[in-house]
Design an enzyme around this catalytic site. Sequence first.
Site, PDB file in Angstrom:
ATOM      1  N   PHE A 141     -22.493 -13.043  23.495  1.00  0.00           N
ATOM      2  CA  PHE A 141     -22.018 -11.774  22.953  1.00  0.00           C
ATOM      3  C   PHE A 141     -20.514 -11.754  22.721  1.00  0.00           C
ATOM      4  O   PHE A 141     -19.962 -10.723  22.328  1.00  0.00           O
ATOM      5  CB  PHE A 141     -22.439 -10.625  23.863  1.00  0.00           C
ATOM      6  CG  PHE A 141     -23.927 -10.523  24.031  1.00  0.00           C
ATOM      7  CD1 PHE A 141     -24.775 -10.632  22.937  1.00  0.00           C
ATOM      8  CD2 PHE A 141     -24.486 -10.351  25.282  1.00  0.00           C
ATOM      9  CE1 PHE A 141     -26.150 -10.564  23.085  1.00  0.00           C
ATOM     10  CE2 PHE A 141     -25.865 -10.275  25.443  1.00  0.00           C
ATOM     11  CZ  PHE A 141     -26.702 -10.384  24.327  1.00  0.00           C
ATOM     12  N   HIS A 171     -30.135 -15.330  23.297  1.00  0.00           N
ATOM     13  CA  HIS A 171     -29.170 -15.198  24.375  1.00  0.00           C
ATOM     14  C   HIS A 171     -28.540 -16.527  24.764  1.00  0.00           C
ATOM     15  O   HIS A 171     -27.707 -16.570  25.676  1.00  0.00           O
ATOM     16  CB  HIS A 171     -29.835 -14.573  25.607  1.00  0.00           C
ATOM     17  CG  HIS A 171     -30.057 -13.110  25.491  1.00  0.00           C
ATOM     18  ND1 HIS A 171     -30.718 -12.545  24.431  1.00  0.00           N
ATOM     19  CD2 HIS A 171     -29.693 -12.074  26.309  1.00  0.00           C
ATOM     20  CE1 HIS A 171     -30.764 -11.225  24.602  1.00  0.00           C
ATOM     21  NE2 HIS A 171     -30.154 -10.921  25.722  1.00  0.00           N
ATOM     22  N   ILE A 200      -9.930   9.275   0.037  1.00  0.00           N
ATOM     23  CA  ILE A 200      -9.810   8.148  -0.901  1.00  0.00           C
ATOM     24  C   ILE A 200      -9.870   6.822  -0.148  1.00  0.00           C
ATOM     25  O   ILE A 200      -9.250   6.653   0.905  1.00  0.00           O
ATOM     26  CB  ILE A 200      -8.491   8.229  -1.700  1.00  0.00           C
ATOM     27  CG1 ILE A 200      -8.567   9.341  -2.738  1.00  0.00           C
ATOM     28  CG2 ILE A 200      -8.180   6.911  -2.395  1.00  0.00           C
ATOM     29  CD1 ILE A 200      -9.582   9.107  -3.846  1.00  0.00           C
ATOM     30  N   HIS A 203       0.861  -1.186   0.000  1.00  0.00           N
ATOM     31  CA  HIS A 203       0.000   0.000   0.000  1.00  0.00           C
ATOM     32  C   HIS A 203       0.899   1.238   0.000  1.00  0.00           C
ATOM     33  O   HIS A 203       1.168   1.814   1.062  1.00  0.00           O
ATOM     34  CB  HIS A 203      -0.922  -0.009   1.220  1.00  0.00           C
ATOM     35  CG  HIS A 203      -1.854  -1.177   1.257  1.00  0.00           C
ATOM     36  ND1 HIS A 203      -1.429  -2.443   1.568  1.00  0.00           N
ATOM     37  CD2 HIS A 203      -3.188  -1.265   1.018  1.00  0.00           C
ATOM     38  CE1 HIS A 203      -2.473  -3.277   1.531  1.00  0.00           C
ATOM     39  NE2 HIS A 203      -3.541  -2.582   1.198  1.00  0.00           N
ATOM     40  N   GLU A 244     -19.073  -4.189  23.687  1.00  0.00           N
ATOM     41  CA  GLU A 244     -18.256  -5.398  23.836  1.00  0.00           C
ATOM     42  C   GLU A 244     -16.989  -5.350  22.992  1.00  0.00           C
ATOM     43  O   GLU A 244     -15.923  -5.795  23.422  1.00  0.00           O
ATOM     44  CB  GLU A 244     -19.068  -6.642  23.480  1.00  0.00           C
ATOM     45  CG  GLU A 244     -20.205  -6.963  24.431  1.00  0.00           C
ATOM     46  CD  GLU A 244     -21.514  -6.320  24.027  1.00  0.00           C
ATOM     47  OE1 GLU A 244     -22.551  -6.653  24.625  1.00  0.00           O
ATOM     48  OE2 GLU A 244     -21.503  -5.474  23.096  1.00  0.00           O
ATOM     49  N   HIS A 278      -3.789   3.184  -3.484  1.00  0.00           N
ATOM     50  CA  HIS A 278      -3.997   2.726  -2.108  1.00  0.00           C
ATOM     51  C   HIS A 278      -3.366   1.364  -1.871  1.00  0.00           C
ATOM     52  O   HIS A 278      -2.636   1.176  -0.889  1.00  0.00           O
ATOM     53  CB  HIS A 278      -5.492   2.653  -1.800  1.00  0.00           C
ATOM     54  CG  HIS A 278      -5.804   1.967  -0.498  1.00  0.00           C
ATOM     55  ND1 HIS A 278      -5.833   2.637   0.706  1.00  0.00           N
ATOM     56  CD2 HIS A 278      -6.073   0.667  -0.209  1.00  0.00           C
ATOM     57  CE1 HIS A 278      -6.109   1.776   1.671  1.00  0.00           C
ATOM     58  NE2 HIS A 278      -6.260   0.579   1.145  1.00  0.00           N
TER      59      HIS A 278
END
Length: 686
Positions: free
Chosen positions: A458, A494, A203, A41, A432, A280
């Site tokens: 989670f 959950h 960009i 890059h 989280e 890029h």
Amino acid sequence: MTTTHAPTDSSTAWGGLIDPLTVTTARLLSADAVEKAASGHPGTAIALAPVATLLFRNHIRHDPRDPEWAGRDRFVLSCGHASILLYTQLHLSGYDVTIDDLKAFRTLGSRTPGHPEYGHTAGVETTTGPLGQGLATAVGTAMAFAHERAEFDEDGVSSPFDRHVWVLASDGDLQEGLSYEAGAIAGRMSLGNLTVVYDDNDIQIEGDTRLTSSENVAQRFEAQGWHVLTVGLAADGDIDVAGLDAALRAERPLDKPRLVILKSQIAFPAPNAVGTAGSHGAPLGGAEVANLRTALGSDLEPFEVPESVHAGIDDVVSRGAELRREWDARVSAWREADPVRADRHAAFLRREVPSGLAAAMPTYEPGASVSTRDASGAAIQAIAAQVPGLWGGSADLAEPNRTAITGGGSFLPESTSLGTLRGRNIHWGVREHGMAAAMNGIALAGGWRVFAGTFLVFSDYQRPSIRLASLMQLPVTYIWSHDSVALGQDGPTHQPIEHLASLRAIPGFTVVRPADANETVAAWAAVLEKEQPVGLVLGRQGVPVLDIPAAEVAEGVRRGAYIVRNTATPDVVLIATGSEVAVALVAADELAAEGIEARVISMPSREWFTAQSAEYRELILPASLSARVVVEAASSFGWHDIAGPAGEIVGIDEFGLSAPADEALAARGITVSHVVVAAKRVSTRD
């Protein structure tokens, strides 16, 4: 209010700040390295060479001869794809990154991989690449520095713990949702020791950023409690080095993190590549690299570093040595002022475990019904009383996760009237991902034993940061409660099913699912002995405390698996984790009544068991004993190697359902009867 600095001409603005030839050399080294690798890059590295040069020479406190110097600032390249920018700057600052390393950019085994890797290259403070992670990690490091300052030198005016965290971030970093979480955390914590320079070059890979964004970044960060400045382009289109330097030196609120919005042109001054999305993530090509040399007025050969630039490297090294001498003097004065405090800090940095901790840990009587989350909470209190480096919190779930340190106070600036920077309870909010990334930064700061809690389901929101913790082998501890369908009536959204299998699939990560309260305490003790990321998977419901001597439990948990019920000539072996160990033990009793002898193994950690010797693994789980049943209230995926071709798995391979805990478990087949039936089948197979 956002402060804007008027543009200047870069040709006059660099005088006295940075050497133009050094910047030219840095730009060409970046272009040459990407060209040689045929990968990389280059655009950002070429454009931002003046920025990195200014930071490393004039603003960041560092010692190239000692990259681990405790008094150094931290620099985080959040836009890790531009790694050659960092490698080039490390070389030109005198770090152990050679021209040969730059020539080996992105090649097998090189010290200059495609994205910066912690522990791999001198001067790289954290592994970056996934966008937003570097910024969020830096927030954690800034938190750790503020907490360390408050804990060990609260009254000092000029303290050896006054270190700054510098971040270079991109459009992509700020677009990731993680950056919103991290920005909010930094603002709430008033992290005045954090500076983010945002490369606003308009960009991205797909083209102009207007394709994806229309927000006012300055107003966004101001709303989160940041001090924001903007620096436009120089008159000739290059970086306004004088404007950036002035912005970084300007008076500012010391109770706010700082964002400097810096305009740049990607690939400047390459005449055809400048401002293009193509620059890029792909080499410029030989012709355009030649054009870049022409635009810079340079006749340097590929990878050539002029003698005068080498002399500049010596200047950076000398500056670092002087900063180090000044810091050493402050540290000496601080130690002399309070030797006891200094000794306590030295033990903190070593992450020492006090010799009396084992005796202070809670114990539980056999037969009592205790949830493993409750046992974990009690262990945290015992550890916190003796280990000042322990701190943590949860994603707004301190009570159900049992993570609050009693009497520890809240980690918040005094200005909030809600806590102090010495507080040991971190209130992450429902963030989280930001929590997990910041934990990495806290661990990287050194000394701390940081933990954070949420529900197991989670952990999905934390996964990218868990993966980076595993890559870097950081001593962070995740507390995941509500570990199965036994959490009950909250229902399938959950109730974790596939999570244990997917977490165990992460290389270098350890999952520990203790069977009872005493195993949970033993798991915490084992975590403190190991320098690695660990997830403690805990249940909400009460489970019986097993009648096993404490020493056997401690050793068994440390080894990852051990026998909790044995027989001289077992017909079948039942392997279980967590709350299902109790189910397996009852099943073993029923099988014995029918003349089938069962060995029961508690396997709290697959990873720790796998790390044991072949002899120990064979002792616990003999290859000759092929009649096996694995019991876990989660996906069966990943257990087939333990069950073997003749074994079975009593697990859950569908989503849960809303019902009281016992009913939910029964509806999904986690019952004694299912284990007994499976054991009978495998014990009668040839």
